[in-house]
Design a protein around this motif. Structure first.
Motif, mmCIF file in Angstrom:
data_model
loop_
_atom_site.group_PDB
_atom_site.id
_atom_site.type_symbol
_atom_site.label_atom_id
_atom_site.label_comp_id
_atom_site.label_asym_id
_atom_site.label_seq_id
_atom_site.Cartn_x
_atom_site.Cartn_y
_atom_site.Cartn_z
ATOM 1 N N SER A 197 55.160 47.157 -13.307
ATOM 2 C CA SER A 197 56.538 46.789 -12.957
ATOM 3 C C SER A 197 57.520 47.285 -14.012
ATOM 4 C CB SER A 197 56.651 45.272 -12.793
ATOM 5 O OG SER A 197 55.861 44.808 -11.716
ATOM 6 N N ALA A 198 57.137 47.156 -15.285
ATOM 7 C CA ALA A 198 57.997 47.670 -16.363
ATOM 8 C C ALA A 198 58.161 49.183 -16.247
ATOM 9 C CB ALA A 198 57.411 47.300 -17.725
ATOM 10 N N LEU A 199 57.077 49.887 -15.937
ATOM 11 C CA LEU A 199 57.141 51.341 -15.770
ATOM 12 C C LEU A 199 58.033 51.714 -14.590
ATOM 13 C CD1 LEU A 199 56.248 54.220 -16.398
ATOM 14 C CD2 LEU A 199 54.151 53.786 -15.092
ATOM 15 N N LEU A 200 57.964 50.952 -13.532
ATOM 16 C CA LEU A 200 58.798 51.221 -12.355
ATOM 17 C C LEU A 200 60.274 51.124 -12.702
ATOM 18 C CD1 LEU A 200 58.705 51.775 -9.282
ATOM 19 C CD2 LEU A 200 58.732 49.288 -8.947
ATOM 20 N N VAL A 201 60.633 50.112 -13.474
ATOM 21 C CA VAL A 201 62.029 49.966 -13.908
ATOM 22 C C VAL A 201 62.407 51.088 -14.868
ATOM 23 C CG1 VAL A 201 63.608 48.481 -15.202
ATOM 24 C CG2 VAL A 201 62.051 47.473 -13.532
ATOM 25 N N ASP A 202 61.459 51.531 -15.700
ATOM 26 C CA ASP A 202 61.735 52.611 -16.656
ATOM 27 C C ASP A 202 62.165 53.897 -15.961
ATOM 28 O OD1 ASP A 202 61.069 51.012 -18.805
ATOM 29 O OD2 ASP A 202 58.991 51.691 -18.874
ATOM 30 N N ILE A 203 61.499 54.255 -14.876
ATOM 31 C CA ILE A 203 61.769 55.559 -14.266
ATOM 32 C C ILE A 203 62.956 55.517 -13.306
ATOM 33 C CG2 ILE A 203 59.363 56.221 -14.513
ATOM 34 C CD1 ILE A 203 59.043 55.846 -11.491
ATOM 35 N N PHE A 204 63.496 54.318 -13.047
ATOM 36 C CA PHE A 204 64.727 54.188 -12.259
ATOM 37 C C PHE A 204 65.712 53.303 -13.013
ATOM 38 C CE2 PHE A 204 61.533 55.163 -9.023
ATOM 39 C CZ PHE A 204 62.177 56.143 -8.278
ATOM 40 N N PRO A 205 66.149 53.720 -14.208
ATOM 41 C CA PRO A 205 66.986 52.850 -15.047
ATOM 42 C C PRO A 205 68.368 52.590 -14.465
ATOM 43 C CG PRO A 205 66.855 55.043 -15.982
ATOM 44 C CD PRO A 205 65.881 55.018 -14.847
ATOM 45 N N ASP A 206 68.860 53.481 -13.597
ATOM 46 C CA ASP A 206 70.193 53.287 -13.030
ATOM 47 C C ASP A 206 70.183 52.362 -11.816
ATOM 48 O OD1 ASP A 206 71.260 55.012 -14.928
ATOM 49 O OD2 ASP A 206 70.889 56.769 -13.679
ATOM 50 N N SER A 207 69.017 51.994 -11.338
ATOM 51 C CA SER A 207 68.919 51.073 -10.189
ATOM 52 C C SER A 207 67.678 50.215 -10.371
ATOM 53 C CB SER A 207 68.853 51.858 -8.878
ATOM 54 O OG SER A 207 67.814 52.835 -8.924
ATOM 55 N N SER A 208 67.654 49.460 -11.463
ATOM 56 C CA SER A 208 66.448 48.736 -11.851
ATOM 57 C C SER A 208 66.090 47.631 -10.866
ATOM 58 C CB SER A 208 66.621 48.156 -13.261
ATOM 59 O OG SER A 208 67.859 47.481 -13.375
ATOM 60 N N SER A 209 67.089 46.890 -10.385
ATOM 61 C CA SER A 209 66.794 45.827 -9.417
ATOM 62 C C SER A 209 66.266 46.415 -8.117
ATOM 63 C CB SER A 209 68.055 44.992 -9.139
ATOM 64 O OG SER A 209 68.404 44.213 -10.253
ATOM 65 N N THR A 210 66.849 47.512 -7.677
ATOM 66 C CA THR A 210 66.388 48.176 -6.457
ATOM 67 C C THR A 210 64.952 48.659 -6.618
ATOM 68 O OG1 THR A 210 68.639 48.878 -5.943
ATOM 69 C CG2 THR A 210 66.860 50.053 -4.848
ATOM 70 N N ALA A 211 64.635 49.210 -7.792
ATOM 71 C CA ALA A 211 63.279 49.698 -8.033
ATOM 72 C C ALA A 211 62.277 48.552 -7.976
ATOM 73 C CB ALA A 211 63.210 50.399 -9.393
ATOM 74 N N TYR A 212 62.600 47.435 -8.620
ATOM 75 C CA TYR A 212 61.673 46.315 -8.594
ATOM 76 C C TYR A 212 61.538 45.749 -7.181
ATOM 77 C CZ TYR A 212 59.118 42.180 -9.999
ATOM 78 O OH TYR A 212 58.143 41.219 -10.124
ATOM 79 N N ALA A 213 62.613 45.788 -6.407
ATOM 80 C CA ALA A 213 62.548 45.321 -5.018
ATOM 81 C C ALA A 213 61.567 46.155 -4.203
ATOM 82 C CB ALA A 213 63.935 45.361 -4.383
ATOM 83 N N SER A 214 61.506 47.452 -4.474
ATOM 84 C CA SER A 214 60.527 48.282 -3.766
ATOM 85 C C SER A 214 59.108 47.838 -4.094
ATOM 86 C CB SER A 214 60.722 49.759 -4.138
ATOM 87 O OG SER A 214 60.409 49.995 -5.497
ATOM 88 N N GLY A 215 58.903 47.379 -5.339
ATOM 89 C CA GLY A 215 57.603 46.835 -5.701
ATOM 90 C C GLY A 215 57.282 45.564 -4.936
ATOM 91 N N GLN A 216 58.299 44.726 -4.712
ATOM 92 C CA GLN A 216 58.089 43.516 -3.927
ATOM 93 C C GLN A 216 57.726 43.843 -2.476
ATOM 94 O OE1 GLN A 216 61.737 41.113 -5.435
ATOM 95 N NE2 GLN A 216 60.167 39.610 -4.973
ATOM 96 N N VAL A 217 58.356 44.870 -1.929
ATOM 97 C CA VAL A 217 58.020 45.277 -0.562
ATOM 98 C C VAL A 217 56.547 45.659 -0.476
ATOM 99 C CG1 VAL A 217 58.437 46.989 1.236
ATOM 100 C CG2 VAL A 217 60.365 46.027 -0.017
ATOM 101 N N MET A 218 56.085 46.457 -1.423
ATOM 102 C CA MET A 218 54.698 46.923 -1.405
ATOM 103 C C MET A 218 53.717 45.778 -1.642
ATOM 104 S SD MET A 218 54.107 50.251 -0.905
ATOM 105 C CE MET A 218 52.669 50.683 -1.891
ATOM 106 N N ARG A 219 54.003 44.960 -2.633
ATOM 107 C CA ARG A 219 53.023 43.926 -2.979
ATOM 108 C C ARG A 219 52.950 42.838 -1.923
ATOM 109 N NH1 ARG A 219 55.365 40.369 -8.069
ATOM 110 N NH2 ARG A 219 56.843 39.110 -6.884
ATOM 111 N N CYS A 220 54.085 42.476 -1.326
ATOM 112 C CA CYS A 220 54.065 41.460 -0.273
ATOM 113 C C CYS A 220 53.376 41.989 0.978
ATOM 114 C CB CYS A 220 55.482 41.008 0.051
ATOM 115 S SG CYS A 220 56.270 40.054 -1.270
ATOM 116 N N SER A 221 53.589 43.257 1.285
ATOM 117 C CA SER A 221 52.946 43.846 2.466
ATOM 118 C C SER A 221 51.431 43.894 2.293
ATOM 119 C CB SER A 221 53.490 45.256 2.711
ATOM 120 O OG SER A 221 54.881 45.238 2.908
ATOM 121 N N LEU A 222 50.970 44.365 1.135
ATOM 122 C CA LEU A 222 49.533 44.447 0.897
ATOM 123 C C LEU A 222 48.906 43.055 0.820
ATOM 124 C CD1 LEU A 222 47.195 46.403 0.440
ATOM 125 C CD2 LEU A 222 47.677 46.296 -2.012
#
Length: 588
Positions: free
Chosen positions: A504-529
């Motif tokens: 999750s920290a790495l995900l925010v690192d590579i999208f620093p200009d949209s950190s909340s949006t990046a973490y939200a994409s992680g929530q989509v993936m983890r909740c779906s799986l």
């Protein structure tokens, strides 16, 4: 100022102890000492003297190799104390997402009796909650990146409060239960994405783990009481309303806490904090404490301070001097396409392996949440309270795993930084050495192997997790003493949390200009799986038995984690450069 010696060149700056050096404000869990990384070449040291004192590093050289001491003041003006406070305040607020889930599972039989519907109908409320948990961050995290963290966070807590109040009053109408649980998920689930965005606003990439670890561990520690409370209510009462009343009280407390203590941190609005007193409209972006202070006549409060109290004292007199602070990042325009930005992130080649790592490691914890009540009820004949208590070792493992992940994230970063001889590793120095504000932190990081830094030495953790998952199934099938299972749950959840938090920290690192949006994409993936895993666990256990089911689950999880971590470390940097090049060519 006297001329510098041959061994040390100082760039003019200022601090209370040495007018030529500004030491960084350490984060919770980090050392207060100045961070030093080797510099590749003294010729690359920043020469621009037009930036404020906070942006100037100190270049020290010796006969062997140069090194660069940098200040984190340029990236964030928030004080050490204020960042500690926000770390734990955010940890409390994001319990609205996790506590709501953990407290609900022991209530399922009771709700089935109260609403006079079969268990499957109550399980539908769990499924609906998971769907909203995946989709609501898609919308609100994007809004937080565009419109600001604070107003969206307060709005979400208000929605959650209203839903909890409605659930406590609803006694028999099942369709209303479905609607209010969905509304509760809409209000609580996005708070985690927004909290990650706030951390990215306050801490640069080299110190981010020191905030993320304690924040999520605080959340997990509080959430550990959820199953116990839910189980106790199910065992000792004939109604569920007290659980939802407790959630309402927690929500009201979080609403007041956020209103008085969390300022606007979005770098699109307040920059590095230097514009915190001029953000408009004031009633949206200023804390309630600041608004109350502004109503007090100056004659009765000569030293009154509003939200600038969060900032380092040396910068408070400079807040209105725009020339002495970097301009805020350009606020992304709000477009309907913004609402689906987290879904678009999933399809980037550099982000998908990270997202799968987030989802797969979180799925381990979620699968055990679903399996534990059935295992301890059918095999060990535990009552509701005992089942709730059986969740505690796993939640304790998550809490400790969060602290470990925070330490490892920063420690691994510093070690890889020294190995790659990178000087300008902090985003604050990147901003300080360039007048061109069009250059983004993501472009800067594409010169550094951040994937290797985050995932360093994680293979043993994955192998340990695989062996524990497989062994757990055979231990259950052999009906070992329950204490053995509880110990295994602790280590399984600890390992999975370390992997999930790091990814999750790495995900925010590579999208620093949209950190909340990046973490939200992680929530989509983890909740779906996780929803898919919860749906297939019972049919597969009935067909394969628990031993072979958990073995298959371990192989699936371990293969995915090993493959995706290897892919990120091998190809992530190359794919990230291509994505940034395409974005630059498209003018975005």
């Amino acid at each position: 100022m006297t001329a510098p010696s041959a061994q040390q060149t100082r760039v003019p700056g200022g601090s209370e102890t040495d007018p030529d050096i500004i030491s960084p404000a350490p984060l919770p869990g980090s050392s207060p000492e100045t961070h030093v990384y080797p510099a590749p070449d003294s010729s690359t040291a920043p020469q621009d003297q037009s930036h404020p004192p906070s942006s100037n590093p100190v270049l020290t050289t010796n006969d062997n190799s140069p090194s660069l001491t940098y200040s984190s003041a340029q990236y964030s003006l928030f004080t050490h104390v204020s960042r500690i406070q926000l770390t734990y305040i955010l940890g409390i607020i994001i319990t609205l997402s996790t506590l709501t889930t953990s407290i609900y599972f022991p209530l399922i039989p009771l709700l089935s009796q109260t609403f006079r519907v079969p268990i499957q109908s109550i399980n539908l409320t769990v499924t609906l909650y998971a769907i909203c948990q995946a989709l609501s961050p898609v919308i609100f995290a994007s809004l937080a990146d565009s419109l600001g963290r604070r107003p969206i966070l307060l709005f979400l807590i208000l929605i959650y409060s209203l839903a909890s109040a409605g659930l406590s009053l609803n006694q028999s109408f099942y369709p209303l239960l479905l609607f209010l649980r969905a509304l509760q998920s809409v209000g609580g689930s996005p708070t985690l994405s927004i909290a990650f965005g706030i951390v990215a606003d306050l801490a640069d990439v080299s110190e981010r783990g020191a905030m993320l670890g304690p924040m999520q561990s605080t959340c997990n520690g509080i959430s550990a009481f959820g199953p116990v409370v839910g189980g106790a209510v199910a065992l000792t009462t004939s109604g569920h309303r007290w659980v939802f009343l407790a959630l309402l009280i927690v929500a009201i407390f979080c609403f007041v806490l956020a209103g008085f203590t969390i300022p606007e941190t979005s770098r699109h609005i307040v920059g590095n904090g230097s514009l915190i007193t001029s953000a408009t409209p004031r009633f949206l972006y200023r804390t309630w404490r600041s608004l109350l202070v502004s109503l007090i006549p100056s004659s009765s409060n000569k030293k009154r301070e509003g939200d600038e109290i969060f900032l380092k004292p040396m910068f408070r007199p400079q807040l209105q001097t725009q020339a002495q602070s970097p301009p805020p990042q350009k606020r992304p325009p709000f477009r309907p396409r913004t609402l689906v930005s987290p879904l678009l992130i999933i399809f980037h080649r550099d982000s998908f392996p990270i997202l799968w790592t987030v989802a797969s490691s979180y799925c381990v914890h979620y699968t055990y949440q679903v399996a534990i009540p059935v295992i301890f009820s059918e095999i060990y004949h535990y009552n509701e309270l005992q089942i709730g208590l059986s969740f505690l070792p796993g939640l304790a493992g998550m809490t400790i795993g969060g602290f470990i992940a925070g330490k490892l994230v920063d420690w691994n970063f510093a070690k890889v930084a020294r190995r790659h001889n990178q000087a300008a590793l902090s985003l604050d120095q990147h901003e300080g050495k360039n007048n061109d504000t069009s250059s983004s932190p993501a472009e800067f990081l594409c010169e550094f192997p951040i994937e290797q830094a985050r995932y360093k030495n994680y293979t043993p953790i994955i192998l340990l997790l695989i062996s524990l998952i497989a062994s757990y199934g055979w231990a259950v099938q052999s009906r070992v003493h329950p204490a053995v299972l509880l110990v295994m749950q602790f280590f399984i959840c600890c390992c999975s949390t370390i992997l999930s938090h790091t990814a999750s920290a790495l995900l925010v690192d590579i999208f620093p200009d949209s950190s909340s949006t990046a973490y939200a994409s992680g929530q989509v993936m983890r909740c779906s799986l996780s929803a898919a895993s919860a749906a297939v666990i019972e049919p597969l256990v009935d067909k394969l038995g628990r031993g072979w089911y958990f073995t298959a689950f371990a192989i699936f999880t371990g293969t995915g984690l090993m493959g995706m971590v290897y892919t990120s470390k091998r190809k992530g940097m190359e794919w990230r450069r291509r994505r940034l090049a395409r974005a630059a060519a498209a003018g975005r």
